[in-house]
Enzyme design. Structure first.
Site, PDB file in Angstrom:
ATOM      1  N   HIS A  38      76.834  51.835 -36.456  1.00 12.10           N
ATOM      2  CA  HIS A  38      76.884  52.018 -35.004  1.00 12.10           C
ATOM      3  C   HIS A  38      75.650  52.765 -34.507  1.00 12.10           C
ATOM      4  CE1 HIS A  38      78.623  52.943 -31.024  1.00 12.10           C
ATOM      5  NE2 HIS A  38      78.077  54.135 -31.199  1.00 12.10           N
ATOM      6  N   GLU A  39      75.271  53.837 -35.195  1.00 13.67           N
ATOM      7  CA  GLU A  39      74.109  54.619 -34.776  1.00 13.67           C
ATOM      8  C   GLU A  39      72.819  53.797 -34.878  1.00 13.67           C
ATOM      9  OE1 GLU A  39      74.126  57.555 -33.296  1.00 13.67           O
ATOM     10  OE2 GLU A  39      76.305  57.436 -33.386  1.00 13.67           O
ATOM     11  N   HIS A  74      72.342  51.633 -31.874  1.00 11.74           N
ATOM     12  CA  HIS A  74      71.688  52.276 -30.729  1.00 11.74           C
ATOM     13  C   HIS A  74      70.166  52.177 -30.845  1.00 11.74           C
ATOM     14  CE1 HIS A  74      74.993  53.876 -28.445  1.00 11.74           C
ATOM     15  NE2 HIS A  74      75.478  54.564 -29.459  1.00 11.74           N
ATOM     16  N   GLU A 131      77.525  51.913 -25.528  1.00  7.07           N
ATOM     17  CA  GLU A 131      78.346  52.094 -26.723  1.00  7.07           C
ATOM     18  C   GLU A 131      78.893  50.759 -27.220  1.00  7.07           C
ATOM     19  OE1 GLU A 131      78.334  54.588 -28.445  1.00  7.07           O
ATOM     20  OE2 GLU A 131      78.171  56.402 -27.245  1.00  7.07           O
TER      21      GLU A 131
END
Length: 265
Positions: A132-133, A136, A191
């Site tokens: 997930h990071e 970004h 997100e």
């Protein structure tokens, strides 16, 4: 350019005649601020890269980085083995041995995982958070957030005073930039984009995307408890219903793709 400058001076002259001294001062200040902001907006990619590197180096120096032979580092190396880049951005991984539950990824591909997060996540869940990071970073959310911090009132004067190279920043400014990387908050849209991008990244690198869902579920279970007050939980999940929606959406996608959910451990 000369004609523009003369015109600007003429306008400023007319304003000074018509306004009292205090108003003249405010106008001059506004014009000066506008010039500095214009210069700051022209921040180049090379300058951005230099600021990011300096900030990451500062954070690595001022946080307890887990040594190579520690169980934390060995675990992270094993989990990320073979994962070297994301959309051409080289990745590097380190563990900070601190009590906060957190993880973040920088625009240059530096991924930092906190030991306290590793303590509460199994391997699949931890990889879900890392994916997930990195999402970004791949969607350039981290870069945009970092740029916003660079253009804040606290730093734009220093940046505006330079042209082709990054300005020298103080320890305090580097600390602020580091904090902005660690605690960057993103919109619900961003997100969701990071969820989808991270999902694709995990699958492309042979990792199970269910880990992201399982990590979200664990965070949801922690809501209301002491651990829920961690900076990561607060920055990543702005509302209880939204967390449930993200879990549902990612679960449906993994199920549709025929990917089996791993057993919890």
């Amino acid at each position: 350019m000369k004609k523009f400058s003369l015109k600007l001076l003429a306008i400023a002259g007319l304003i000074s005649i018509a306004m009292p001294v205090q108003a003249q001062f405010n106008v001059s200040k506004a014009i000066s601020s506008g010039v500095k902001t214009a210069k700051a907006v022209t921040l180049t990619d090379d300058q951005m890269a230099a600021y990011v590197k300096e900030s990451v180096d500062w954070m690595d120096k001022n946080n307890p980085v887990s040594p190579d032979d520690s169980p934390y580092t060995q675990r992270l190396k094993k989990l990320t083995e073979g994962i070297t880049q994301a959309d051409g951005i080289p990745l590097n991984f380190k563990v900070y041995e601190v009590i906060d539950v957190n993880a973040f990824a920088c625009p240059d591909g530096s991924v930092r995982v906190f030991s306290s997060l590793m303590d509460i996540m199994n391997d699949d869940e931890l990889m879900g958070i890392i994916g997930h990071e990195i999402g970004h970073v791949m969607k350039h959310h981290s870069k945009k957030a970092f740029r916003t911090q660079l253009l804040s009132d606290a730093m734009k004067d220093a940046i505006a005073s330079t042209s082709n190279k990054a300005a020298a920043l103080t320890e305090s400014q580097l600390g602020d930039l580091g904090s902005s990387l660690i605690n960057a908050k993103f919109s619900q849209k961003q997100e969701k984009e990071a969820d989808d991008c991270g999902y694709d990244f995990l699958v492309a690198n042979g990792r199970n995307p269910w880990g992201m869902v399982m990590a979200f579920e664990k965070f949801l279970d922690m809501e209301g408890g002491a651990t829920a007050k961690s900076s990561y939980v607060s920055k990543m999940f702005s509302s209880h219903p939204e967390t449930k929606d993200r879990i549902k959406r990612m679960s449906e996608r993994a199920t549709k793709d025929g990917i089996a959910r791993p057993a919890a451990n």
